[in-house]
Design a protein around this motif. Structure first.
Motif, PDB file in Angstrom:
ATOM      1  N   LYS A   3       0.782  -1.058  -0.065  1.00 31.04           N
ATOM      2  CA  LYS A   3      -0.018  -0.065  -0.110  1.00 31.04           C
ATOM      3  C   LYS A   3       0.820   1.351  -0.013  1.00 31.04           C
ATOM      4  CE  LYS A   3      -4.343  -0.275   1.482  1.00 31.04           C
ATOM      5  NZ  LYS A   3      -5.454  -0.415   2.466  1.00 31.04           N
ATOM      6  N   ILE A   4       2.103   1.226  -0.031  1.00 29.18           N
ATOM      7  CA  ILE A   4       3.028   2.471  -0.221  1.00 29.18           C
ATOM      8  C   ILE A   4       3.475   2.062  -1.997  1.00 29.18           C
ATOM      9  CG2 ILE A   4       5.016   3.260   0.214  1.00 29.18           C
ATOM     10  CD1 ILE A   4       4.449   2.896   2.925  1.00 29.18           C
ATOM     11  N   ASN A  44      11.702  15.485   3.467  1.00 26.56           N
ATOM     12  CA  ASN A  44      12.123  16.276   4.842  1.00 26.56           C
ATOM     13  C   ASN A  44      10.814  16.652   5.839  1.00 26.56           C
ATOM     14  OD1 ASN A  44      14.889  16.378   3.754  1.00 26.56           O
ATOM     15  ND2 ASN A  44      14.301  18.227   2.504  1.00 26.56           N
ATOM     16  N   LYS A  45       9.850  16.211   5.663  1.00 27.92           N
ATOM     17  CA  LYS A  45       8.818  16.274   6.463  1.00 27.92           C
ATOM     18  C   LYS A  45       8.085  14.913   6.847  1.00 27.92           C
ATOM     19  CE  LYS A  45       8.441  20.552   6.498  1.00 27.92           C
ATOM     20  NZ  LYS A  45       8.406  21.460   7.628  1.00 27.92           N
ATOM     21  N   PHE A  46       7.629  15.017   8.163  1.00 29.75           N
ATOM     22  CA  PHE A  46       7.341  13.539   8.957  1.00 29.75           C
ATOM     23  C   PHE A  46       6.178  13.189   8.417  1.00 29.75           C
ATOM     24  CE2 PHE A  46       6.485  11.231  12.592  1.00 29.75           C
ATOM     25  CZ  PHE A  46       7.622  10.718  12.817  1.00 29.75           C
ATOM     26  N   LEU A  47       5.229  13.829   8.248  1.00 36.44           N
ATOM     27  CA  LEU A  47       4.025  13.298   7.873  1.00 36.44           C
ATOM     28  C   LEU A  47       3.424  13.460   6.305  1.00 36.44           C
ATOM     29  CD1 LEU A  47       1.828  14.726  10.982  1.00 36.44           C
ATOM     30  CD2 LEU A  47       2.503  12.505  10.756  1.00 36.44           C
ATOM     31  N   LYS A  48       2.986  12.511   5.892  1.00 32.83           N
ATOM     32  CA  LYS A  48       2.401  12.598   4.783  1.00 32.83           C
ATOM     33  C   LYS A  48       0.977  13.665   4.556  1.00 32.83           C
ATOM     34  CE  LYS A  48       3.812   7.935   3.238  1.00 32.83           C
ATOM     35  NZ  LYS A  48       4.565   7.447   4.544  1.00 32.83           N
ATOM     36  N   ARG A  49       0.946  13.869   3.206  1.00 30.44           N
ATOM     37  CA  ARG A  49      -0.026  14.917   3.141  1.00 30.44           C
ATOM     38  C   ARG A  49      -1.472  14.321   2.389  1.00 30.44           C
ATOM     39  NH1 ARG A  49       3.317  16.910   5.740  1.00 30.44           N
ATOM     40  NH2 ARG A  49       4.197  19.191   5.754  1.00 30.44           N
ATOM     41  N   LEU A  87       0.996   6.826   0.272  1.00 34.61           N
ATOM     42  CA  LEU A  87       0.349   5.473   0.727  1.00 34.61           C
ATOM     43  C   LEU A  87      -1.357   5.713   0.079  1.00 34.61           C
ATOM     44  CD1 LEU A  87      -0.034   3.537   3.156  1.00 34.61           C
ATOM     45  CD2 LEU A  87      -0.503   5.166   4.721  1.00 34.61           C
ATOM     46  N   ARG A 210      -6.454  17.425   9.872  1.00 35.52           N
ATOM     47  CA  ARG A 210      -5.079  17.218  10.026  1.00 35.52           C
ATOM     48  C   ARG A 210      -4.897  15.918  10.606  1.00 35.52           C
ATOM     49  NH1 ARG A 210      -1.269  21.228  11.090  1.00 35.52           N
ATOM     50  NH2 ARG A 210      -2.090  23.376  10.650  1.00 35.52           N
ATOM     51  N   MET A 211      -4.273  15.092   9.806  1.00 32.85           N
ATOM     52  CA  MET A 211      -4.197  13.640  10.177  1.00 32.85           C
ATOM     53  C   MET A 211      -2.811  13.262  10.341  1.00 32.85           C
ATOM     54  SD  MET A 211      -6.545  12.120   6.814  1.00 32.85           S
ATOM     55  CE  MET A 211      -8.101  12.306   6.671  1.00 32.85           C
ATOM     56  N   GLY A 212      -2.918  12.156  11.338  1.00 37.17           N
ATOM     57  CA  GLY A 212      -1.434  11.764  11.727  1.00 37.17           C
ATOM     58  C   GLY A 212      -1.172  10.644  10.554  1.00 37.17           C
ATOM     59  N   CYS A 213      -1.755   9.340  10.621  1.00 33.21           N
ATOM     60  CA  CYS A 213      -1.447   8.220   9.645  1.00 33.21           C
ATOM     61  C   CYS A 213      -2.204   8.331   8.588  1.00 33.21           C
ATOM     62  CB  CYS A 213      -1.555   7.101  10.345  1.00 33.21           C
ATOM     63  SG  CYS A 213      -3.356   6.766  11.233  1.00 33.21           S
ATOM     64  N   PHE A 215      -4.538   5.899   8.087  1.00 33.32           N
ATOM     65  CA  PHE A 215      -5.281   4.595   7.725  1.00 33.32           C
ATOM     66  C   PHE A 215      -5.976   4.299   9.166  1.00 33.32           C
ATOM     67  CE2 PHE A 215      -1.780   2.669   9.642  1.00 33.32           C
ATOM     68  CZ  PHE A 215      -0.744   3.374   9.421  1.00 33.32           C
TER      69      PHE A 215
ATOM     70  N   ILE B  60      -3.362  16.716  15.975  1.00 34.74           N
ATOM     71  CA  ILE B  60      -1.817  16.564  15.456  1.00 34.74           C
ATOM     72  C   ILE B  60      -1.121  17.709  15.086  1.00 34.74           C
ATOM     73  CG2 ILE B  60      -0.838  15.104  13.552  1.00 34.74           C
ATOM     74  CD1 ILE B  60      -2.239  13.140  15.415  1.00 34.74           C
ATOM     75  N   GLU B  62       2.700  18.929  13.071  1.00 38.72           N
ATOM     76  CA  GLU B  62       4.023  18.254  12.501  1.00 38.72           C
ATOM     77  C   GLU B  62       5.131  19.202  13.028  1.00 38.72           C
ATOM     78  OE1 GLU B  62       4.770  18.570   8.483  1.00 38.72           O
ATOM     79  OE2 GLU B  62       5.315  16.398   8.125  1.00 38.72           O
ATOM     80  N   MET B  67       6.426  14.534  15.372  1.00 43.71           N
ATOM     81  CA  MET B  67       4.917  15.281  15.508  1.00 43.71           C
ATOM     82  C   MET B  67       4.421  15.141  16.945  1.00 43.71           C
ATOM     83  SD  MET B  67       2.931  11.531  14.568  1.00 43.71           S
ATOM     84  CE  MET B  67       1.339  12.187  15.179  1.00 43.71           C
ATOM     85  N   LEU B 270       3.217   5.545  12.102  1.00 45.63           N
ATOM     86  CA  LEU B 270       2.198   6.309  11.510  1.00 45.63           C
ATOM     87  C   LEU B 270       2.626   6.956  10.243  1.00 45.63           C
ATOM     88  CD1 LEU B 270       1.061   8.360  14.810  1.00 45.63           C
ATOM     89  CD2 LEU B 270       0.167   6.168  13.668  1.00 45.63           C
ATOM     90  N   ARG B 271       3.749   7.202   9.972  1.00 39.38           N
ATOM     91  CA  ARG B 271       4.320   7.563   8.865  1.00 39.38           C
ATOM     92  C   ARG B 271       4.728   6.450   7.706  1.00 39.38           C
ATOM     93  NH1 ARG B 271       8.573  10.853   7.473  1.00 39.38           N
ATOM     94  NH2 ARG B 271      10.596   9.597   7.591  1.00 39.38           N
ATOM     95  N   TYR B 274       4.598   0.034   7.559  1.00 39.52           N
ATOM     96  CA  TYR B 274       5.407  -1.291   7.130  1.00 39.52           C
ATOM     97  C   TYR B 274       6.561  -1.392   8.306  1.00 39.52           C
ATOM     98  CZ  TYR B 274       2.684  -2.022   3.188  1.00 39.52           C
ATOM     99  OH  TYR B 274       1.650  -2.407   2.084  1.00 39.52           O
TER     100      TYR B 274
END
Lengths: 248, 304
Positions: A3-4, A44-49, A87, A210-213, A215, B60, B62, B67, B270-271, B274
């Motif tokens: 799924k990635i 360079n960013k922690f979370l996906k958009r 994702l 604003r989401m973390g994961c 999923f 949340i 970032e 985070m 979370l990011r 896997y």
């Protein structure tokens, strides 16, 4: 299927003020419903958009995004031939089986995109579709002609009156006496709230958060509904009108 | 693979990789990504006596290499966790879990411990006295040696299962708190929970998180976690589960060298959903490169 996935960009063009349309190539057979989203990695960013799917086929997928910060600016600077890491297969999407013989689509700003594939599918199903699109100004406007190719019933409002009716989508709905229709909508929360209060037909409303994961693991985007707590990323982003509770 | 085996006291794990509470739901959500039976164990979502919605959104924000979350212990309450969530998990998972318990009073910790004590799916009770996202209770129990001792003593009295106390880094002397837990009979320490943090909106100047503050996690906090595990592991004679900023196999080696007997992976799930599978797959190769025969051999090698 993992799924990635990496997808190659075959087009990334400016559509309107700060608003871009990006087309990806690859295997998109996983898309189940209009209104689903993908979660895109940003260097360079922690979370996906999380970005909603505008249009899709088996091997192409279109997203539309507005540059509002680092992540979307990163996307805008990508070139044809670059790849993005995503994702995939996220969110429930609109349930088109709930739509009867006619339906109103209501989109606001960058909430318009998921309604485009929705409109296509509904027209294919011989549903009589009316569309109300709202933008801040004519310079923010996009896809109006593409909707007009699908249905003759397209109404547009701009907040400043530079195109279509001056005002909000709700003004257009009132003026054209459309408030009794069943509807599918996506846009800023303040618009969704206004639409939900006004409309008397059944609605499917697409929310953002604003989401973390993205999923369902972190509970970062939970909301209260009539039928209990729901995660906007999994049980949404589409919520049914009878299920909504607003924080007043 | 035997060389990955570790022990948490009497509890044997196939490998030291455990998803951390609050970043893995009730586990079954991850079956869409991989077979979760490969994991050492799972620390399930923090559970309270009654159902909780948690805090308002946004929850949340970032940060650079991390985070902030302020979920606030959203969970369906212990009855539903036992009768719905763990039942669902059991259909796809044949190992035992770590039950993470939170509360707002000593009685609530004791109540939940008694219920989880009877559950066959639970191998270890992880008593969370370090949640930064709830007012009253949560972290306030974990910031003094006296209250940490009191909670540990109370839960130990009502369970025969091993009790690990999950500690907060937001304290002046984590070693004395860990020792207080050990003195009260704790079977292990889980550390660290998140660091208190905030972010502010550039346009409005207001906090991004509705609750103003939240727990900062992610790879940025790895050095803090390593330092604290290093300090505590040398000072107690009970196993430590190392948590905080672990995102790859080399981080695991580092954390175990610092003194951890097993590790938990948090924000990275979370990011990259896997990540735990990737770490389990990567560990043997990295161990070969580093001439590590068995993972057990490196626990606390930094100070031994």
């Amino acid at each position: 299927m993992n799924k990635i996935q990496d997808y190659q960009i075959i087009s990334n063009v400016l559509l309107a003020k700060k608003t871009y349309e990006m087309t990806l190539t690859g295997d998109f057979s996983w898309v189940k419903n209009c209104g689903q989203f993908i979660n895109i990695s940003i260097d360079n960013k922690f979370l996906k958009r999380p970005i909603s799917i505008c249009d899709f086929s088996e091997n192409e997928l279109v997203i539309i995004y507005k540059v509002v910060g680092y992540g979307t600016d990163f996307l805008a600077n990508l070139k044809v031939g670059d790849s993005i890491n995503c994702l995939i297969d996220l969110g429930n999407g609109y349930n088109l089986d709930l739509v009867n013989d006619k339906c109103l689509l209501i989109g606001g700003g960058v909430g318009v995109p998921p309604l485009y594939s929705t409109c296509k599918k509904l027209v294919e199903k011989s549903v009589k579709v009316s569309v109300v699109l709202g933008f801040t100004s004519v310079s923010d406007m996009f896809y109006v002609d593409k909707f007009k190719e699908l249905t003759s019933d397209v109404f547009v409002s701009t907040n400043d009156g530079t195109y279509g009716d001056k005002g909000f989508v709700t003004d257009v709905i009132v003026k054209n006496n459309l408030s009794g229709m069943d509807y599918l909508t996506c846009g800023p929360e303040v618009m969704l709230k206004g639409v939900h209060k006004l409309m008397t037909g059944h609605g499917q409303l697409s929310f953002e958060a604003r989401m973390g994961c993205g999923f369902g693991a972190c509970m970062g985007c939970s909301c209260k509904t009539v039928s209990g707590y729901k995660r906007i990323c999994v049980e949404g982003p589409i919520m049914q009108s009878e299920d909504l509770l607003w924080n007043d | 693979m035997e060389r990955l085996n570790v022990n948490l006291g009497k509890v044997k794990l196939d490998n030291p990789i455990i998803p951390a509470s609050g970043t893995f739901g009730f586990g079954y959500e991850f079956t869409q990504f991989y077979d979760i039976n490969i994991l050492g164990s799972i620390s399930i979502k923090g559970t309270t006596k009654d159902a909780r919605f948690g805090n308002e959104l946004p929850r949340i924000a970032e940060c650079e290499s991390g985070m902030i979350n302020a979920v606030g212990l959203q969970n369906p309450g212990i009855d539903k966790v036992v009768n719905v969530e763990l039942v669902k998990l059991k259909q796809v998972y044949n190992k035992q879990v770590i039950s993470n318990i939170s509360g707002f009073s000593l009685d609530e910790y004791v109540y939940c411990t008694k219920i989880m004590d009877k559950n066959d799916m639970v191998s270890i009770l992880e008593i969370n006295i370090s949640c930064p996202n709830v007012k009253h209770g949560g972290m306030s129990f974990g910031t003094s040696s006296e209250s940490a001792y009191e909670i540990t003593k109370a839960v130990k009295a009502v369970t025969s299962k091993p009790v690990f106390i999950k500690l907060s880094p937001n304290v002046t002397d984590i070693v004395s708190i860990a020792k207080a837990c050990e003195d009260a009979g704790a079977d292990g320490i889980s550390m660290i929970n998140t660091l208190l943090g905030s972010r502010f909106d550039l346009k409005t100047g207001k906090p991004i998180i509705a609750n103003a503050m939240g727990g900062f996690s992610g790879s940025a906090i790895l050095p803090v976690a390593l330092r604290m595990v290093y300090q505590v592991a040398q000072s107690v004679n009970i196993p430590v589960i190392g948590i905080g900023g672990i995102s790859c196999a080399s981080d695991v080696i580092e954390m175990m060298s610092a003194g951890a007997s097993a590790v938990q992976i948090g924000a990275e799930n979370l990011r990259n959903p896997y990540v735990c599978k990737e770490i389990i797959d990567d560990l043997p190769k990295l161990m070969d490169e580093l001439n590590i025969k068995n993972l057990k051999d490196i626990i606390g090698r930094s100070f031994k």
